[in-house]
Design a protein around this motif. Structure first.
Motif, PDB file in Angstrom:
ATOM      1  N   LEU A  38     -63.287  31.059 -69.540  1.00 29.48           N
ATOM      2  CA  LEU A  38     -64.224  31.428 -68.485  1.00 29.48           C
ATOM      3  C   LEU A  38     -64.780  30.199 -67.784  1.00 29.48           C
ATOM      4  O   LEU A  38     -64.979  30.208 -66.571  1.00 29.48           O
ATOM      5  N   LEU A  39     -65.020  29.128 -68.525  1.00 29.84           N
ATOM      6  CA  LEU A  39     -65.476  27.896 -67.907  1.00 29.84           C
ATOM      7  C   LEU A  39     -64.418  27.362 -66.955  1.00 29.84           C
ATOM      8  O   LEU A  39     -64.735  26.929 -65.838  1.00 29.84           O
ATOM      9  N   LEU A  40     -63.171  27.401 -67.359  1.00 24.84           N
ATOM     10  CA  LEU A  40     -62.088  26.967 -66.479  1.00 24.84           C
ATOM     11  C   LEU A  40     -62.008  27.868 -65.254  1.00 24.84           C
ATOM     12  O   LEU A  40     -61.838  27.399 -64.134  1.00 24.84           O
ATOM     13  N   LEU A  41     -62.171  29.145 -65.459  1.00 20.75           N
ATOM     14  CA  LEU A  41     -62.067  30.106 -64.371  1.00 20.75           C
ATOM     15  C   LEU A  41     -63.159  29.900 -63.331  1.00 20.75           C
ATOM     16  O   LEU A  41     -62.901  29.927 -62.134  1.00 20.75           O
ATOM     17  N   TYR A  42     -64.382  29.657 -63.773  1.00 18.83           N
ATOM     18  CA  TYR A  42     -65.512  29.521 -62.860  1.00 18.83           C
ATOM     19  C   TYR A  42     -65.903  28.071 -62.592  1.00 18.83           C
ATOM     20  O   TYR A  42     -66.926  27.816 -61.966  1.00 18.83           O
ATOM     21  N   SER A  43     -65.132  27.119 -63.043  1.00 13.70           N
ATOM     22  CA  SER A  43     -65.516  25.720 -62.911  1.00 13.70           C
ATOM     23  C   SER A  43     -65.613  25.273 -61.456  1.00 13.70           C
ATOM     24  O   SER A  43     -66.472  24.469 -61.115  1.00 13.70           O
ATOM     25  N   ASP A  44     -64.761  25.774 -60.596  1.00 12.76           N
ATOM     26  CA  ASP A  44     -64.807  25.366 -59.203  1.00 12.76           C
ATOM     27  C   ASP A  44     -66.118  25.805 -58.552  1.00 12.76           C
ATOM     28  O   ASP A  44     -66.681  25.087 -57.733  1.00 12.76           O
ATOM     29  N   MET A  45     -66.616  26.956 -58.926  1.00 16.25           N
ATOM     30  CA  MET A  45     -67.891  27.425 -58.389  1.00 16.25           C
ATOM     31  C   MET A  45     -69.065  26.629 -58.955  1.00 16.25           C
ATOM     32  O   MET A  45     -70.122  26.580 -58.350  1.00 16.25           O
ATOM     33  N   LEU A  46     -68.875  26.034 -60.124  1.00 11.80           N
ATOM     34  CA  LEU A  46     -69.926  25.220 -60.727  1.00 11.80           C
ATOM     35  C   LEU A  46     -69.879  23.772 -60.256  1.00 11.80           C
ATOM     36  O   LEU A  46     -70.715  22.969 -60.652  1.00 11.80           O
ATOM     37  N   PRO A  49     -64.044  20.240 -60.334  1.00 14.60           N
ATOM     38  CA  PRO A  49     -62.734  20.501 -59.713  1.00 14.60           C
ATOM     39  C   PRO A  49     -61.800  21.250 -60.667  1.00 14.60           C
ATOM     40  O   PRO A  49     -61.679  20.910 -61.840  1.00 14.60           O
ATOM     41  N   ASN A  50     -61.172  22.256 -60.148  1.00 11.76           N
ATOM     42  CA  ASN A  50     -60.257  23.077 -60.936  1.00 11.76           C
ATOM     43  C   ASN A  50     -58.886  23.066 -60.269  1.00 11.76           C
ATOM     44  O   ASN A  50     -58.706  23.668 -59.221  1.00 11.76           O
ATOM     45  N   PRO A  51     -57.912  22.401 -60.877  1.00  9.81           N
ATOM     46  CA  PRO A  51     -56.585  22.350 -60.261  1.00  9.81           C
ATOM     47  C   PRO A  51     -55.865  23.695 -60.265  1.00  9.81           C
ATOM     48  O   PRO A  51     -54.945  23.901 -59.492  1.00  9.81           O
ATOM     49  N   ALA A  52     -56.300  24.616 -61.099  1.00  6.33           N
ATOM     50  CA  ALA A  52     -55.649  25.924 -61.187  1.00  6.33           C
ATOM     51  C   ALA A  52     -56.440  27.005 -60.460  1.00  6.33           C
ATOM     52  O   ALA A  52     -56.282  28.181 -60.729  1.00  6.33           O
ATOM     53  N   PHE A  53     -57.307  26.623 -59.516  1.00  4.03           N
ATOM     54  CA  PHE A  53     -58.166  27.592 -58.829  1.00  4.03           C
ATOM     55  C   PHE A  53     -57.357  28.670 -58.129  1.00  4.03           C
ATOM     56  O   PHE A  53     -57.693  29.848 -58.185  1.00  4.03           O
ATOM     57  N   TYR A  54     -56.283  28.281 -57.474  1.00  8.17           N
ATOM     58  CA  TYR A  54     -55.455  29.246 -56.745  1.00  8.17           C
ATOM     59  C   TYR A  54     -54.891  30.323 -57.680  1.00  8.17           C
ATOM     60  O   TYR A  54     -54.823  31.486 -57.324  1.00  8.17           O
ATOM     61  N   TYR A  55     -54.537  29.935 -58.895  1.00  6.81           N
ATOM     62  CA  TYR A  55     -53.932  30.883 -59.835  1.00  6.81           C
ATOM     63  C   TYR A  55     -54.978  31.733 -60.548  1.00  6.81           C
ATOM     64  O   TYR A  55     -54.695  32.840 -60.984  1.00  6.81           O
ATOM     65  N   THR A  56     -56.190  31.195 -60.693  1.00 11.45           N
ATOM     66  CA  THR A  56     -57.228  31.959 -61.386  1.00 11.45           C
ATOM     67  C   THR A  56     -58.037  32.849 -60.451  1.00 11.45           C
ATOM     68  O   THR A  56     -58.779  33.693 -60.907  1.00 11.45           O
TER      69      THR A  56
END
Length: 87
Positions: A38-46, A49-56
């Motif tokens: 969940l942290l990885l999933l919402y990290s961009d909003m926090l 930087p999340n390199p997998a944002f497009y996929y999540t």
């Protein structure tokens, strides 16, 4: 009852006896793994930087129900994300 059926029950009992003391550890590990996801999933909003944002991005509708429990477990009373209002 056949030998095969009784042997299968014996193996199941053996497996339960071995895994009984570790059930809480396994549950804790699964919860921690879920929190990390969940942290990885919402990290961009926090702001991380999340390199997998497009996929999540397509997972958000499925995970939104779990988000409330997650941020409470993390010690955050209100939702930290402006786009997600669960409280």
């Amino acid at each position: 009852m056949s030998k095969r059926g009784s042997l299968k029950k014996l193996f199941q009992l053996y497996d339960e006896i071995l895994s009984l003391p570790h059930k809480t550890e396994v549950a804790r590990e699964l919860r921690d793994e879920d929190d990390l996801f969940l942290l990885l999933l919402y990290s961009d909003m926090l702001g991380i930087p999340n390199p997998a944002f497009y996929y999540t991005l397509e997972l958000y509708p499925y995970i939104i129900e779990k988000f409330h429990d997650w941020h409470l477990r993390m010690g955050i009373e209100k939702s930290p994300l402006d786009g997600i209002r669960c409280c």
